[in-house]
Design an enzyme around this catalytic site. Structure first.
Site, PDB file in Angstrom:
ATOM      1  N   LYS A  13       0.814  -1.145   0.167  1.00  0.00           N
ATOM      2  CA  LYS A  13       0.251   0.037  -0.020  1.00  0.00           C
ATOM      3  C   LYS A  13       0.861   1.162   0.236  1.00  0.00           C
ATOM      4  O   LYS A  13       0.538   2.592  -0.690  1.00  0.00           O
ATOM      5  CB  LYS A  13      -0.512  -0.227   1.067  1.00  0.00           C
ATOM      6  CG  LYS A  13      -2.097  -0.862   1.564  1.00  0.00           C
ATOM      7  CD  LYS A  13      -3.129  -0.995   2.312  1.00  0.00           C
ATOM      8  CE  LYS A  13      -1.803  -1.230   3.698  1.00  0.00           C
ATOM      9  NZ  LYS A  13      -1.152  -2.077   4.365  1.00  0.00           N
ATOM     10  N   ARG A  88      -9.827   0.343   8.240  1.00  0.00           N
ATOM     11  CA  ARG A  88      -9.277  -0.928   8.895  1.00  0.00           C
ATOM     12  C   ARG A  88     -10.305  -1.779   9.616  1.00  0.00           C
ATOM     13  O   ARG A  88     -10.123  -2.456   9.790  1.00  0.00           O
ATOM     14  CB  ARG A  88      -8.624  -0.067  10.467  1.00  0.00           C
ATOM     15  CG  ARG A  88      -6.508  -0.831   9.503  1.00  0.00           C
ATOM     16  CD  ARG A  88      -6.228  -1.223   9.796  1.00  0.00           C
ATOM     17  NE  ARG A  88      -4.331  -1.572  10.079  1.00  0.00           N
ATOM     18  CZ  ARG A  88      -3.928  -0.677   9.203  1.00  0.00           C
ATOM     19  NH1 ARG A  88      -3.503   0.193   8.826  1.00  0.00           N
ATOM     20  NH2 ARG A  88      -2.468  -1.796   9.142  1.00  0.00           N
ATOM     21  N   ARG A 123      12.042  -6.281   4.718  1.00  0.00           N
ATOM     22  CA  ARG A 123      11.848  -4.524   4.544  1.00  0.00           C
ATOM     23  C   ARG A 123      12.849  -3.751   5.508  1.00  0.00           C
ATOM     24  O   ARG A 123      12.848  -4.080   6.849  1.00  0.00           O
ATOM     25  CB  ARG A 123      10.143  -4.357   5.482  1.00  0.00           C
ATOM     26  CG  ARG A 123      10.203  -2.807   5.089  1.00  0.00           C
ATOM     27  CD  ARG A 123       8.813  -2.175   5.053  1.00  0.00           C
ATOM     28  NE  ARG A 123       7.974  -2.507   6.800  1.00  0.00           N
ATOM     29  CZ  ARG A 123       6.724  -2.744   6.362  1.00  0.00           C
ATOM     30  NH1 ARG A 123       5.998  -2.076   5.551  1.00  0.00           N
ATOM     31  NH2 ARG A 123       5.760  -3.146   7.598  1.00  0.00           N
ATOM     32  N   ARG A 156      11.271  -2.102  11.506  1.00  0.00           N
ATOM     33  CA  ARG A 156      10.340  -2.051  11.922  1.00  0.00           C
ATOM     34  C   ARG A 156       9.765  -2.897  13.244  1.00  0.00           C
ATOM     35  O   ARG A 156      10.107  -4.292  12.995  1.00  0.00           O
ATOM     36  CB  ARG A 156       8.707  -1.846  11.011  1.00  0.00           C
ATOM     37  CG  ARG A 156       8.455  -0.380  11.287  1.00  0.00           C
ATOM     38  CD  ARG A 156       7.724  -0.376  10.645  1.00  0.00           C
ATOM     39  NE  ARG A 156       6.392  -0.790  10.729  1.00  0.00           N
ATOM     40  CZ  ARG A 156       5.457  -0.657   9.616  1.00  0.00           C
ATOM     41  NH1 ARG A 156       5.654  -0.284   8.759  1.00  0.00           N
ATOM     42  NH2 ARG A 156       4.079  -1.001  10.209  1.00  0.00           N
ATOM     43  N   ARG A 167      -0.321  -9.504  12.606  1.00  0.00           N
ATOM     44  CA  ARG A 167      -1.081  -8.304  11.940  1.00  0.00           C
ATOM     45  C   ARG A 167      -2.065 -10.059  10.649  1.00  0.00           C
ATOM     46  O   ARG A 167      -3.204  -8.809  10.460  1.00  0.00           O
ATOM     47  CB  ARG A 167      -0.068  -7.471  11.273  1.00  0.00           C
ATOM     48  CG  ARG A 167       0.756  -7.233  12.973  1.00  0.00           C
ATOM     49  CD  ARG A 167       1.722  -6.324  12.239  1.00  0.00           C
ATOM     50  NE  ARG A 167       1.901  -5.118  10.843  1.00  0.00           N
ATOM     51  CZ  ARG A 167       2.781  -4.714  10.289  1.00  0.00           C
ATOM     52  NH1 ARG A 167       4.075  -5.304  10.212  1.00  0.00           N
ATOM     53  NH2 ARG A 167       2.874  -3.990   9.623  1.00  0.00           N
TER      54      ARG A 167
HETATM   55  P1  AP5 Z   1       5.247  -1.945   1.821  1.00  0.00           P
HETATM   56  O1  AP5 Z   1       4.423  -0.786   0.435  1.00  0.00           O
HETATM   57  O2  AP5 Z   1       5.615  -0.877   2.668  1.00  0.00           O
HETATM   58  O3  AP5 Z   1       2.904  -2.844   2.178  1.00  0.00           O
HETATM   59  P2  AP5 Z   1       2.409  -1.700   2.918  1.00  0.00           P
HETATM   60  O4  AP5 Z   1       1.158  -2.349   2.689  1.00  0.00           O
HETATM   61  O5  AP5 Z   1       1.892  -0.017   2.773  1.00  0.00           O
HETATM   62  O6  AP5 Z   1       2.178  -2.121   4.579  1.00  0.00           O
HETATM   63  P3  AP5 Z   1       2.741  -1.830   5.728  1.00  0.00           P
HETATM   64  O7  AP5 Z   1       3.250  -2.832   7.387  1.00  0.00           O
HETATM   65  O8  AP5 Z   1       3.746  -0.111   6.194  1.00  0.00           O
HETATM   66  O9  AP5 Z   1       1.821  -1.660   6.182  1.00  0.00           O
HETATM   67  P4  AP5 Z   1       0.264  -1.523   7.617  1.00  0.00           P
HETATM   68  O10 AP5 Z   1      -0.781  -1.428   6.753  1.00  0.00           O
HETATM   69  O11 AP5 Z   1      -0.044  -3.419   8.304  1.00  0.00           O
HETATM   70  O12 AP5 Z   1       1.192  -0.875   8.734  1.00  0.00           O
HETATM   71  P5  AP5 Z   1       0.247   0.522   9.203  1.00  0.00           P
HETATM   72  O13 AP5 Z   1       2.012   0.866   8.637  1.00  0.00           O
HETATM   73  O14 AP5 Z   1      -1.118   0.856   8.086  1.00  0.00           O
HETATM   74  O15 AP5 Z   1       5.578  -3.042   1.549  1.00  0.00           O
HETATM   75  C1  AP5 Z   1       6.027  -3.442   2.290  1.00  0.00           C
HETATM   76  C2  AP5 Z   1       7.531  -4.699   1.824  1.00  0.00           C
HETATM   77  O16 AP5 Z   1       7.408  -5.182   0.458  1.00  0.00           O
HETATM   78  C3  AP5 Z   1       8.673  -3.235   1.643  1.00  0.00           C
HETATM   79  O17 AP5 Z   1       9.745  -3.405   2.053  1.00  0.00           O
HETATM   80  C4  AP5 Z   1       8.478  -3.402   0.215  1.00  0.00           C
HETATM   81  O18 AP5 Z   1       9.811  -2.669  -0.743  1.00  0.00           O
HETATM   82  C5  AP5 Z   1       8.397  -4.558  -0.385  1.00  0.00           C
HETATM   83  N1  AP5 Z   1       7.672  -4.768  -1.613  1.00  0.00           N
HETATM   84  C6  AP5 Z   1       6.127  -3.957  -1.638  1.00  0.00           C
HETATM   85  N2  AP5 Z   1       5.620  -3.966  -3.136  1.00  0.00           N
HETATM   86  C7  AP5 Z   1       6.270  -5.174  -3.128  1.00  0.00           C
HETATM   87  C8  AP5 Z   1       6.313  -6.073  -4.558  1.00  0.00           C
HETATM   88  N3  AP5 Z   1       5.199  -5.650  -5.291  1.00  0.00           N
HETATM   89  N4  AP5 Z   1       7.404  -7.169  -4.704  1.00  0.00           N
HETATM   90  C9  AP5 Z   1       8.252  -6.856  -4.111  1.00  0.00           C
HETATM   91  N5  AP5 Z   1       8.202  -6.125  -3.184  1.00  0.00           N
HETATM   92  C10 AP5 Z   1       7.760  -5.541  -2.641  1.00  0.00           C
HETATM   93  O19 AP5 Z   1       0.472   0.539  10.083  1.00  0.00           O
HETATM   94  C11 AP5 Z   1       1.120  -0.024  11.027  1.00  0.00           C
HETATM   95  C12 AP5 Z   1       0.077  -0.058  12.865  1.00  0.00           C
HETATM   96  O20 AP5 Z   1      -0.634   1.080  13.242  1.00  0.00           O
HETATM   97  C13 AP5 Z   1      -1.017  -1.355  13.047  1.00  0.00           C
HETATM   98  O21 AP5 Z   1      -0.533  -2.784  13.293  1.00  0.00           O
HETATM   99  C14 AP5 Z   1      -1.489  -0.435  13.991  1.00  0.00           C
HETATM  100  O22 AP5 Z   1      -1.317  -0.643  15.143  1.00  0.00           O
HETATM  101  C15 AP5 Z   1      -1.946   0.744  13.327  1.00  0.00           C
HETATM  102  N6  AP5 Z   1      -2.986   1.136  12.395  1.00  0.00           N
HETATM  103  C16 AP5 Z   1      -2.506   1.845  11.541  1.00  0.00           C
HETATM  104  N7  AP5 Z   1      -3.737   2.191  10.268  1.00  0.00           N
HETATM  105  C17 AP5 Z   1      -5.013   1.836  11.870  1.00  0.00           C
HETATM  106  C18 AP5 Z   1      -6.156   1.844  11.633  1.00  0.00           C
HETATM  107  N8  AP5 Z   1      -6.932   2.773  10.519  1.00  0.00           N
HETATM  108  N9  AP5 Z   1      -6.177   1.370  12.183  1.00  0.00           N
HETATM  109  C19 AP5 Z   1      -5.707   0.812  13.785  1.00  0.00           C
HETATM  110  N10 AP5 Z   1      -4.658   0.777  13.847  1.00  0.00           N
HETATM  111  C20 AP5 Z   1      -4.050   1.417  12.704  1.00  0.00           C
END
Ligand code: AP5
Length: 211
Positions: A13, A88, A123, A156, A167
């Site tokens: 994402k 979410r 990552r 991270r 997760r």
């Molecule tokens: P990346 O693009 O970083 O993936 P992402 O989907 O953004 O993953 P996140 O881990 O950031 O999402 P998340 O939804 O769990 O965490 P968030 O920060 O929102 O890609 C991942 C890796 O793969 C990278 O290294 C990239 O280079 C690689 N990659 C990408 N695409 C690729 C491809 N096609 N092929 C190969 N490699 C690839 O949330 C963190 C925490 O915050 C949550 O767990 C929760 O506790 C809290 N939180 C956040 N939002 C909320 C909410 N709305 N409600 C409640 N809690 C929340």
């Protein structure tokens, strides 16, 4: 354009949001990034969120809904935005409706759990600016150093394998039902995210151009 990005943790994402943001000149609003910044700065909200994020649990709805209300009222969101990581849960999606925000699409990046676990283990993020890299798929120019700001690249906290599995469980239980929520509104777009970044980007931009 007002866009929601759905998908499992690590589905890409954040990676795709960066490209969509450049293409459509709209800001990305990432609740994950906002929460991590609050943790870093030791704010009251950061302290509330710490225990949840470190275990891979969701932060309570009222906290994130408050964050989003504040952020979306800022000037740069007037002409559109990308929501990365929000909503979410169903109550979060309903809160967006209550704010009279109607999105153009909820785009879900589809990736199998087995691929997610592999991606997360590689990552690395910059501890200074938060830029994201991968040991295999998106290497920095100099190992362990951020291309943009020279900061140190670290793992991270919530990317530890056990936390990633939790997760994923939380995603399937609480976030995946949003696909049906947006399907019922005829807003759901599904995009295959299993291949490399370039292939996924091509599919994402094609789907958005057809809106
Ligand atoms: P990346 O693009 O970083 O993936 P992402 O989907 O953004 O993953 P996140 O881990 O950031 O999402 P998340 O939804 O769990 O965490 P968030 O920060 O929102 O890609 C991942 C890796 O793969 C990278 O290294 C990239 O280079 C690689 N990659 C990408 N695409 C690729 C491809 N096609 N092929 C190969 N490699 C690839 O949330 C963190 C925490 O915050 C949550 O767990 C929760 O506790 C809290 N939180 C956040 N939002 C909320 C909410 N709305 N409600 C409640 N809690 C929340």
């Amino acid at each position: 354009m007002k866009l929601i990005l759905l998908g499992a943790p690590g589905a890409g994402k954040g990676t795709q949001a960066e490209i969509i943001s450049e293409t459509y000149k709209i800001p990305t609003v990432s609740t994950g990034n906002i929460i991590r910044a609050a943790l870093e700065n030791g704010t009251e909200m950061g302290l509330k969120a710490k225990a949840y994020t470190e275990k891979g649990e969701l932060v309570p709805d009222d906290v994130v809904i408050g964050i989003i209300k504040e952020r979306l009222s800022e000037d740069d969101c007037k002409n559109g935005f990308i929501l990365d990581g929000f909503p979410r849960t169903i109550p979060q999606a309903k809160a967006l409706d209550d704010m009279n925000i109607s999105v153009d699409a909820a785009l879900s990046i589809e990736v199998a759990d087995s691929e997610i676990v592999k991606r997360m283990s590689g990552r690395r993020v910059c501890e200074k600016c938060g830029a994201s890299y991968h040991t295999e798929f998106k290497k920095p120019l100099k190992e362990g150093v951020c291309n943009s700001c020279g900061g140190r690249l670290v793992i991270r906290k919530d990317d530890e394998p056990e936390t990633v599995l939790n997760r994923l469980k939380v995603f399937h239980e609480q976030t995946e039902p949003l696909k049906d929520f947006y399907k019922a509104k005829e807003k759901l777009l599904l995009v295959e995210g299993q291949d490399d970044v370039k292939d996924t980007t091509a599919l994402v931009l094609k789907a958005l151009s057809e809106l």
